[in-house]
Design a protein around this motif. Structure first.
Motif, PDB file in Angstrom:
ATOM      1  N   GLY A 353       0.801  -1.215   0.000  1.00  0.00           N
ATOM      2  CA  GLY A 353       0.000   0.000   0.000  1.00  0.00           C
ATOM      3  C   GLY A 353       0.838   1.271   0.000  1.00  0.00           C
ATOM      4  O   GLY A 353       2.034   1.252   0.273  1.00  0.00           O
ATOM      5  N   PHE A 355       0.481   5.964  -0.696  1.00  0.00           N
ATOM      6  CA  PHE A 355      -0.301   7.145  -1.094  1.00  0.00           C
ATOM      7  C   PHE A 355       0.565   8.104  -1.908  1.00  0.00           C
ATOM      8  O   PHE A 355       1.766   8.233  -1.652  1.00  0.00           O
ATOM      9  N   GLU A 405      -5.772   9.775  -8.595  1.00  0.00           N
ATOM     10  CA  GLU A 405      -4.888  10.210  -7.510  1.00  0.00           C
ATOM     11  C   GLU A 405      -3.563  10.737  -8.084  1.00  0.00           C
ATOM     12  O   GLU A 405      -2.949  11.629  -7.527  1.00  0.00           O
TER      13      GLU A 405
HETATM   14  N1  GLN Z   1      -3.564   5.636  -2.361  1.00  0.00           N
HETATM   15  C1  GLN Z   1      -4.517   4.655  -2.695  1.00  0.00           C
HETATM   16  C2  GLN Z   1      -5.907   5.065  -2.257  1.00  0.00           C
HETATM   17  O1  GLN Z   1      -6.071   5.945  -1.472  1.00  0.00           O
HETATM   18  C3  GLN Z   1      -4.164   3.290  -2.147  1.00  0.00           C
HETATM   19  C4  GLN Z   1      -4.151   3.213  -0.643  1.00  0.00           C
HETATM   20  C5  GLN Z   1      -3.673   1.875  -0.143  1.00  0.00           C
HETATM   21  O2  GLN Z   1      -2.652   1.385  -0.599  1.00  0.00           O
HETATM   22  N2  GLN Z   1      -4.375   1.284   0.797  1.00  0.00           N
HETATM   23  O3  GLN Z   1      -6.880   4.524  -2.723  1.00  0.00           O
END
Ligand code: GLN
Length: 543
Positions: A353, A355, A405
């Motif tokens: 994951g 951001f 994003e």
């Molecule tokens: N940045 C992406 C989102 O907000 C993925 C977040 C994540 O990896 N959980 O959807």
């Protein structure tokens, strides 16, 4: 009535208090007691949701969607109880509540002060944790080091709880450092003495002292510390550096830790049954294979940013009998065309994951490399989104396909946030009342699994619940087209509206999940998806 264990830290931070607290939790649970664990963090942030992972490590998400510190992950992994929003708060969280009450006029014109208003709020938080879960024992870890200015209200609050519930119902455990002086070849007890004195001056008299050290400190140091710190000789424990954290409950128990702690709480004749934990340690010792997983991420400078993911990989390895070596790959270093240089020697690729747009091209390249070379691929959250974007660009030929994003004006928003209001916090969400960030999906949500999928084979179930922390979702407008091209949407929200998991049936193992399964993995119960991913990597290496 619940009994209370308060854990404080002395001399320096980073002593592994959390692991200690978790190990105690395991021991108490294995005595048949119902345990609740919580951590009180003295920092001013309202929660950990917005702290940069490179600074503070991962954000651990609970079933009920609280964004917490990575220590909470230790609690869940060791104690194997789901934690909740009563499992953690911070100075900021406490002040936030008090200030809201003040604005609402709840204090009826009183002057609002640290004592009693802040301390009352802290006490209520601890008492509520005890009541909410019907716990026999509540373990409360106080973050930071004794003597920190921020920690004082927390120490005062637990001092008051001790006075309120009585000596039989509360025990103070102080975890401190015993440094080793190389020049004189000796361990030093003085810093511990000082930090205990400091606690005592605040009205807290530790009953148990745990000494963290590089190696065994010896009987003399223990005797000295018992004497100067006014604790029983049998209540001073050694806790040496361990190659494997999961050894800690056993190491403590070899010193009779549980019996002594329970003794301070007036509980007699309970002994932990550690057979399950020991069987797990045996499996760890017997692993006879080794696989290498390439972790392509954007916070690889601080390994703690991926703590649960790494643990989940190790748990999977324990179950399939293989050590798992992690090859840390900062995604910026994966250049298109040169993927094989960094990824050629790995048995599986994981994109965890994250951001923000930094590092995305490298992740896309890694995902493409995995797909084209049939290397097992496991995409988590961002890693699933990357897999989908890559597939759209290079299989469907949708040039410029992206997540909104990273490119708000993309011609093909295969990942988007339909309800985006543009006001979301960059890297997290404040979930306090009145500041709800409506666009962040947090906590456990159900996922219905398609029959005959790889996902079904792994889980062996038709529906699961997994924890989320993200703002963007797969864009359903592209579902049909992608499905035709060979991507299968094997996990959906039960109403079919949200894509929770994708896979490429043609590959040996290519799975992306919108949720974060690593939070539910346990050392003695690997997560099915991590288990199957490592198995696929092992099959590739040893075929
Ligand atoms: N940045 C992406 C989102 O907000 C993925 C977040 C994540 O990896 N959980 O959807």
């Amino acid at each position: 009535m619940a009994k209370y264990v308060f854990i404080t830290g002395g001399v320096v931070s980073g002593l592994g208090k959390g692991i200690m607290a978790s190990s105690l939790g395991r021991l108490l649970k294995d005595c048949g007691l119902k345990v609740a664990a919580q951590k009180l963090d003295p920092y001013i942030n309202v929660d950990s949701g917005m702290i940069n992972p490179i600074e503070h490590g991962e954000v651990f998400v609970t079933e009920d969607g609280a964004e917490t510190d990575l220590d909470l992950g230790h609690y869940e992994r060791f104690i194997d109880e789901d934690l909740n929003k009563y499992s953690t708060t911070s100075a900021g969280g406490i002040y936030w509540k008090v200030l809201q009450k003040e604005r609402d006029g709840d204090y009826l014109g009183q002057t609002v002060q640290v004592i009693p208003h802040i301390t009352d709020e802290i006490k209520e938080f601890i008492y509520t944790a005890a009541k909410a879960g019907g716990a026999d024992v509540v373990i409360t870890e106080i973050g930071g080091t004794t003597g920190d200015i921020e920690g004082l209200p927390f120490l005062e609050a637990v001092r008051q709880i001790h006075a309120e519930v009585g000596d039989e119902n509360a025990v103070f455990i102080h975890v401190t450092l015993v440094p080793y002086l190389g020049v004189t070849h000796e361990f030093k007890s003085k810093p511990t003495q000082h930090s205990v004195k400091q606690l005592q001056s605040l009205g807290i008299f530790p009953d148990v002292i745990v000494l963290r050290s590089e190696g065994p400190v010896g009987a003399d140091i223990k005797r000295k510390i018992a004497l100067f710190c006014n604790v029983n000789r049998d209540s001073v424990f050694e806790c040496v550096d361990l190659p494997l954290l999961y050894e800690m409950p056993l190491m403590l128990e070899r010193q009779n830790f549980c019996e002594i702690v329970l003794g301070h709480l007036g509980i007699k004749d309970l002994r932990p049954d550690l057979s399950d934990w020991k069987a797990m340690m045996d499996r760890i010792a017997k692993r006879d294979k080794e696989i290498t997983v390439g972790l392509v991420g954007k916070y690889t400078k601080l390994h703690d940013a991926y703590y649960s993911t790494i643990q989940a990989l190790h748990h999977a390895g324990i179950e399939i009998g293989s050590k798992v070596r992690i090859k840390w790959i900062e995604s910026d270093t994966v250049e298109a065309g040169k993927e094989a240089e960094v990824l050629g020697d790995v048995d599986g690729i994981i994109v965890p994951g994250g951001f923000g747009e930094r590092g995305i091209p490298g992740m896309l390249a890694a995902s493409r490399y995995a797909r084209e070379n049939n290397v097992p691929y496991f995409g988590i959250g961002l890693g699933m989104q990357v897999g989908v974007i890559e597939f759209a660009r290079n299989v469907l030929g949708l040039e410029g396909a992206d997540s909104t994003e990273f490119d708000a004006g993309t011609p093909h928003p295969v990942v988007w946030n339909a309800s985006a209001n543009g006001e979301g916090h960059k890297n997290g969400a404040i979930n306090g009342e009145g500041h709800k960030n409506g666009t962040m999906r947090l906590g456990a949500y159900p996922c219905a699994i398609r029959k005959g999928s790889l996902l079904e084979k792994a889980y062996g179930k038709a529906e699961v619940a997994e924890r989320h922390r993200h703002r963007y979702e797969f864009n359903n407008d592209y579902r049909e087209e992608m499905e035709k091209a060979g991507m299968s949407f094997s996990g959906l929200s039960p109403d079919g509206s949200l894509v929770e998991a994708v896979e490429i049936p043609e590959s040996d193992f290519f799975i992306g999940v919108q949720y974060q399964p690593e939070f539910k993995s346990r050392p003695n119960r690997a997560h099915p998806l991590f288990r199957e991913f490592t198995r696929a990597a092992m099959n590739r290496k040893y075929r």
